[in-house]
Design an enzyme around this catalytic site. Structure first.
Site, PDB file in Angstrom:
ATOM      1  N   GLU A  25      -3.176  -4.730  -2.888  1.00 48.61           N
ATOM      2  CA  GLU A  25      -3.728  -5.646  -3.893  1.00 48.61           C
ATOM      3  C   GLU A  25      -3.802  -4.979  -5.257  1.00 48.61           C
ATOM      4  O   GLU A  25      -3.500  -5.581  -6.291  1.00 48.61           O
ATOM      5  CB  GLU A  25      -5.144  -6.097  -3.507  1.00 48.61           C
ATOM      6  CG  GLU A  25      -5.229  -6.847  -2.183  1.00 48.61           C
ATOM      7  CD  GLU A  25      -5.483  -5.937  -0.988  1.00 48.61           C
ATOM      8  OE1 GLU A  25      -4.910  -4.825  -0.939  1.00 48.61           O
ATOM      9  OE2 GLU A  25      -6.244  -6.338  -0.103  1.00 48.61           O
ATOM     10  N   CYS A  56      -4.201   0.555  -2.398  1.00 51.42           N
ATOM     11  CA  CYS A  56      -4.019  -0.658  -1.597  1.00 51.42           C
ATOM     12  C   CYS A  56      -2.965  -1.563  -2.230  1.00 51.42           C
ATOM     13  O   CYS A  56      -2.705  -1.501  -3.442  1.00 51.42           O
ATOM     14  CB  CYS A  56      -5.327  -1.435  -1.515  1.00 51.42           C
ATOM     15  SG  CYS A  56      -6.639  -0.609  -0.624  1.00 51.42           S
ATOM     16  N   CYS A  95     -10.792  -3.255  -3.851  1.00 57.02           N
ATOM     17  CA  CYS A  95      -9.860  -4.269  -4.367  1.00 57.02           C
ATOM     18  C   CYS A  95     -10.603  -5.516  -4.817  1.00 57.02           C
ATOM     19  O   CYS A  95     -10.275  -6.109  -5.841  1.00 57.02           O
ATOM     20  CB  CYS A  95      -8.810  -4.611  -3.311  1.00 57.02           C
ATOM     21  SG  CYS A  95      -7.652  -3.252  -3.063  1.00 57.02           S
ATOM     22  N   CYS A 139     -10.244  -4.951   0.854  1.00 61.08           N
ATOM     23  CA  CYS A 139     -11.333  -3.962   0.869  1.00 61.08           C
ATOM     24  C   CYS A 139     -12.255  -4.171  -0.341  1.00 61.08           C
ATOM     25  O   CYS A 139     -11.913  -4.877  -1.302  1.00 61.08           O
ATOM     26  CB  CYS A 139     -10.774  -2.539   0.878  1.00 61.08           C
ATOM     27  SG  CYS A 139     -10.274  -1.930  -0.738  1.00 61.08           S
ATOM     28  N   ASN A 156       0.834  -1.201   0.000  1.00 59.40           N
ATOM     29  CA  ASN A 156       0.000   0.000   0.000  1.00 59.40           C
ATOM     30  C   ASN A 156       0.873   1.256   0.000  1.00 59.40           C
ATOM     31  O   ASN A 156       1.970   1.277   0.574  1.00 59.40           O
ATOM     32  CB  ASN A 156      -1.014   0.007   1.161  1.00 59.40           C
ATOM     33  CG  ASN A 156      -0.438  -0.289   2.522  1.00 59.40           C
ATOM     34  OD1 ASN A 156       0.601  -0.910   2.655  1.00 59.40           O
ATOM     35  ND2 ASN A 156      -1.132   0.151   3.552  1.00 59.40           N
TER      36      ASN A 156
HETATM   37  N1  THU Z   1      -5.325  -1.315   2.612  1.00 61.99           N
HETATM   38  C1  THU Z   1      -4.799  -2.190   1.701  1.00 61.99           C
HETATM   39  O1  THU Z   1      -3.654  -2.020   1.256  1.00 61.99           O
HETATM   40  N2  THU Z   1      -5.555  -3.230   1.300  1.00 61.99           N
HETATM   41  C2  THU Z   1      -6.827  -3.490   1.747  1.00 61.99           C
HETATM   42  O2  THU Z   1      -7.499  -4.347   1.209  1.00 61.99           O
HETATM   43  C3  THU Z   1      -7.340  -2.738   2.902  1.00 61.99           C
HETATM   44  C4  THU Z   1      -6.665  -1.446   3.162  1.00 61.99           C
HETATM   45  C5  THU Z   1      -4.502  -0.178   3.055  1.00 61.99           C
HETATM   46  C6  THU Z   1      -4.979   1.166   2.583  1.00 61.99           C
HETATM   47  C7  THU Z   1      -4.379   2.067   3.632  1.00 61.99           C
HETATM   48  O3  THU Z   1      -3.044   2.360   3.261  1.00 61.99           O
HETATM   49  C8  THU Z   1      -4.352   1.222   4.886  1.00 61.99           C
HETATM   50  O4  THU Z   1      -4.483  -0.116   4.454  1.00 61.99           O
HETATM   51  C9  THU Z   1      -5.451   1.537   5.878  1.00 61.99           C
HETATM   52  O5  THU Z   1      -6.693   1.550   5.280  1.00 61.99           O
END
Ligand code: THU
Length: 133
Positions: free
Chosen positions: A58, A56, A90, A87, A45
């Site tokens: 993913e 994110c 994604c 999330c 991320n």
């Molecule tokens: N985040 C991800 O990288 N993947 C997800 O599926 C959930 C959230 C990251 C986004 C942000 O940088 C941090 O997690 C908090 O939301």
């Protein structure tokens, strides 16, 4: 996917998580995406001071793969400190390409918390088929 292959994918996701740029949330995420032909694309991320542009792990991995010509995936490993699940945004973008892919959710120590298919995570998903004439 065999357990050794899954462990390798998780290891790649953990390595990717070490590159996370997370000054605002401090929530480290790594992803490793396995293509049907056996390649692995990783991502972390990347956050922004204006928050909204944050991407994110993913989707970082996915856009790397797509931009290198890969469009079919068999699995993705996602690692977080709590074994959290991808999330909704994604899930939607991954669904575009491979609804049947396995999603492995693990923690930063490599312990698996959940396994599911993407279609399980996004039931009644909207995808390319909906836009066919
Ligand atoms: N985040 C991800 O990288 N993947 C997800 O599926 C959930 C959230 C990251 C986004 C942000 O940088 C941090 O997690 C908090 O939301």
């Amino acid at each position: 996917m065999s357990r050794p292959a899954e462990a390798e994918l998780i290891k790649a996701a953990i390595a990717a998580s070490e590159m996370a740029y997370i000054p605002y949330s401090n929530y480290r995420v790594g992803a490793a995406l396995l293509t049907l032909d056996g390649d692995v694309f990783t991502g972390c991320n990347v956050e922004s001071a204006s928050y909204t542009p944050t991407i994110c792990a993913e989707r970082t991995a996915l856009v790397k793969a797509i931009s290198e010509g890969k469009r079919e995936f068999s699995a993705v490993a996602v690692v977080t400190r709590d074994g959290g699940s991808p999330c909704g945004v994604c899930r939607q973008l991954l669904y575009e390409f491979s609804p049947s892919m396995i999603v492995v959710m693990a923690d930063l120590e490599g312990a698996v918390h959940q396994r599911a298919t993407l279609a399980d995570l996004l039931p009644f998903g909207f995808g390319p088929a909906n836009l066919q004439d």
